[in-house]
Design a protein around this motif. Structure first.
Motif, mmCIF file in Angstrom:
data_model
loop_
_atom_site.group_PDB
_atom_site.id
_atom_site.type_symbol
_atom_site.label_atom_id
_atom_site.label_comp_id
_atom_site.label_asym_id
_atom_site.label_seq_id
_atom_site.Cartn_x
_atom_site.Cartn_y
_atom_site.Cartn_z
ATOM 1 N N HIS A 18 -16.870 21.673 -53.490
ATOM 2 C CA HIS A 18 -18.054 21.992 -52.673
ATOM 3 C C HIS A 18 -18.320 23.490 -52.734
ATOM 4 C CE1 HIS A 18 -15.884 23.596 -49.060
ATOM 5 N NE2 HIS A 18 -14.983 22.649 -49.281
ATOM 6 N N ASP A 75 -11.111 28.053 -49.651
ATOM 7 C CA ASP A 75 -11.871 26.815 -49.357
ATOM 8 C C ASP A 75 -13.310 26.968 -49.816
ATOM 9 O OD1 ASP A 75 -12.642 24.369 -48.413
ATOM 10 O OD2 ASP A 75 -12.480 24.863 -46.299
ATOM 11 N N MET A 76 -13.680 26.654 -51.079
ATOM 12 C CA MET A 76 -12.814 26.313 -52.161
ATOM 13 C C MET A 76 -13.341 26.820 -53.484
ATOM 14 S SD MET A 76 -13.662 22.199 -52.415
ATOM 15 C CE MET A 76 -12.909 22.017 -54.008
ATOM 16 N N GLU A 97 -20.277 20.037 -47.879
ATOM 17 C CA GLU A 97 -19.041 19.335 -47.498
ATOM 18 C C GLU A 97 -18.670 19.666 -46.068
ATOM 19 O OE1 GLU A 97 -14.863 18.600 -46.667
ATOM 20 O OE2 GLU A 97 -15.811 20.547 -46.725
ATOM 21 N N GLU A 98 -18.871 20.941 -45.698
ATOM 22 C CA GLU A 98 -18.435 21.379 -44.364
ATOM 23 C C GLU A 98 -19.239 20.704 -43.252
ATOM 24 O OE1 GLU A 98 -15.780 22.882 -44.013
ATOM 25 O OE2 GLU A 98 -15.381 24.146 -45.754
HETATM 26 ZN ZN LIG Z 1 -13.176 22.594 -48.291
#
Ligand SMILES: [Zn+2]
Length: 423
Positions: A93, A124-125, A158-159
């Motif tokens: 992501h 991340d990431m 994604e978050e």
């Molecule tokens: Zn992540």
């Protein structure tokens, strides 16, 4: 020279390039919310993959409400095919959470110091994404002819749930069972650990309703806040000790997260606290809860248990109504133990780090849920550089030696999977 040694040598030679790609990615502040600079980041990645022999597609999340002119949701998929054979997909992501306070370095300058790259999204990431790109590239530079295809994707959101990102690619058939065989998501789970899934999530809103009255004579009304207090007390007294006794067989880390848990995300009752106050008994109170349930519990029983506890707690309070509304349900996900993707990453960790890999499950969820539930692909793990505990923290960093080792592990695992049978 053996193929594996050739790939490892190429990655050692490319160390500076891997670090520079990570830094370039971190310098684009793809902060979510609201989802900034996705297009720039997708193109930076896509351009790099195109230069490395990939066919690149950009996929806007058309039809998703969060895909707007101000904040376009742009995903990127690159694909490099050499021959018929398995398809290995590496997905990362591109969004990062807001920097927040407490930084001692510029969160988007990608400072390198003492063998670490600092910045929001280093672990991340974005380091994981750079590792994916160079895992694929090292195989090409080593001149190894392998069957099958390698795909590398950079996806959004994604978050915030991944609905315009991996879920969108799965819904539109870009990532699908029968088309995609193996998926590795380089989330920061530590360089010697393989993540095989996560617990379930149940977010719900509890509303209590009473009756408004003059605040100088509260005995004439029914307080919705008192009712919420009763419900929360019952959850603390009855539910929490029961949850603490339930332990999943999944290897969730840290240890405390092997249990079922419940957290209160938000609470709001009575008058707006910054508004002008009037003497009134609160007739409405709402709270949002985050219940993490175990694969062994199942959603229906987790939901039914809460409903029963709240009902019992409020039954004796005259004049109180309540309602529970489901906000989000994520089913637990677990990669099969005998999956070839677990075996491939496990063998690669042993080869690169000379240590046994540890299987873990994540305390929170990540995009594997969409790979498993929407795309229907069971053979997915999270494996990547960076330490889980540093994610979303101030002064987030990724160690360069871990970045390089994880790139090697991903390359060897990919090589192994490309040479395995199609599923
Ligand atoms: Zn992540």
């Amino acid at each position: 020279m053996h193929d594996v040694d050739k790939v490892i040598a190429e990655i050692d030679r490319a160390q500076d390039e891997i670090v520079e790609l990570t830094r370039d990615l971190v310098r684009i502040p793809t902060v979510n919310p609201p989802g900034e600079f996705y297009e720039d980041c997708a193109h930076l990645l896509g351009d790099r993959l195109a230069a490395f022999g990939f066919d690149v597609d950009y996929i806007d999340a058309d039809g998703r409400p969060e895909h707007s002119a101000a904040y376009p949701r742009v995903n990127m998929i690159g694909r490099r095919r050499t021959d018929a054979g398995p398809v290995v997909h590496l997905n990362g992501h591109i969004d990062v959470v807001p920097a927040g306070d407490g930084w001692t370095v510029d969160p988007f300058a990608a400072v390198v110091r003492d063998g670490k790259i600092y910045g929001r999204g280093t672990c991340d990431m974005k380091a994981g994404i750079a590792a994916a790109v160079f895992a694929a590239e090292a195989i090409r530079r080593a001149g190894i002819a392998v069957p099958g295809a390698i795909e590398v994707s950079g996806t959004v959101d994604e978050e915030s749930g991944g609905f315009a990102g991996v879920a969108y690619l799965a819904e539109t058939g870009r990532i699908a069972r029968g088309k995609t065989d193996y998926v590795i998501i380089p989330e920061p789970l530590n360089v010697d650990r393989i993540c095989v899934g996560h617990r379930g999530v149940y977010w719900f809103e509890l509303t209590t309703r009473g009756r408004i009255a003059h605040g100088s004579m509260p005995f004439l009304g029914v307080s919705a806040i008192d009712a919420m207090n009763e419900a929360i007390a019952a959850i603390r007294r009855e539910l929490e000790p029961a949850l603490a006794k339930r332990v999943t067989a999944m290897p969730v880390v840290p240890d405390g997260a092997r249990h079922a848990t419940i957290n209160i995300n938000a609470i709001d009752g009575g008058q707006p606290i910054d508004g002008i106050q009037t003497p009134c008994v609160a007739d409405r109170c709402r709270a949002v809860f985050d219940r993490r349930f175990l694969i062994e519990e199942g959603f229906a029983s987790a939901k039914g248990e809460i409903a029963a506890i709240v009902r019992r707690a409020l039954a004796s309070m005259a004049g109180v109504d309540h309602a529970i509304r489901d906000l989000m349900v994520v089913e637990p996900v677990m990669t099969p133990n005998d999956s070839p993707v677990v075996a491939a990453v496990d063998a690669a960790i042993r080869r690169v780090l000379a240590t046994d890999a540890r299987l873990v499950a994540s305390p929170g969820t990540y995009d594997q849920k969409h790979i498993a539930r929407i795309a229907g692909i069971p053979h997915c793990v999270a494996y990547g550089p960076g330490e889980l505990e540093l994610a979303h923290q101030p002064d987030e960093y990724c160690r360069i030696d871990h970045l390089v080792s994880a790139t090697k592990v991903m390359a060897l695992a990919t090589l192994d999977l490309l040479r395995s049978a199609r599923l």
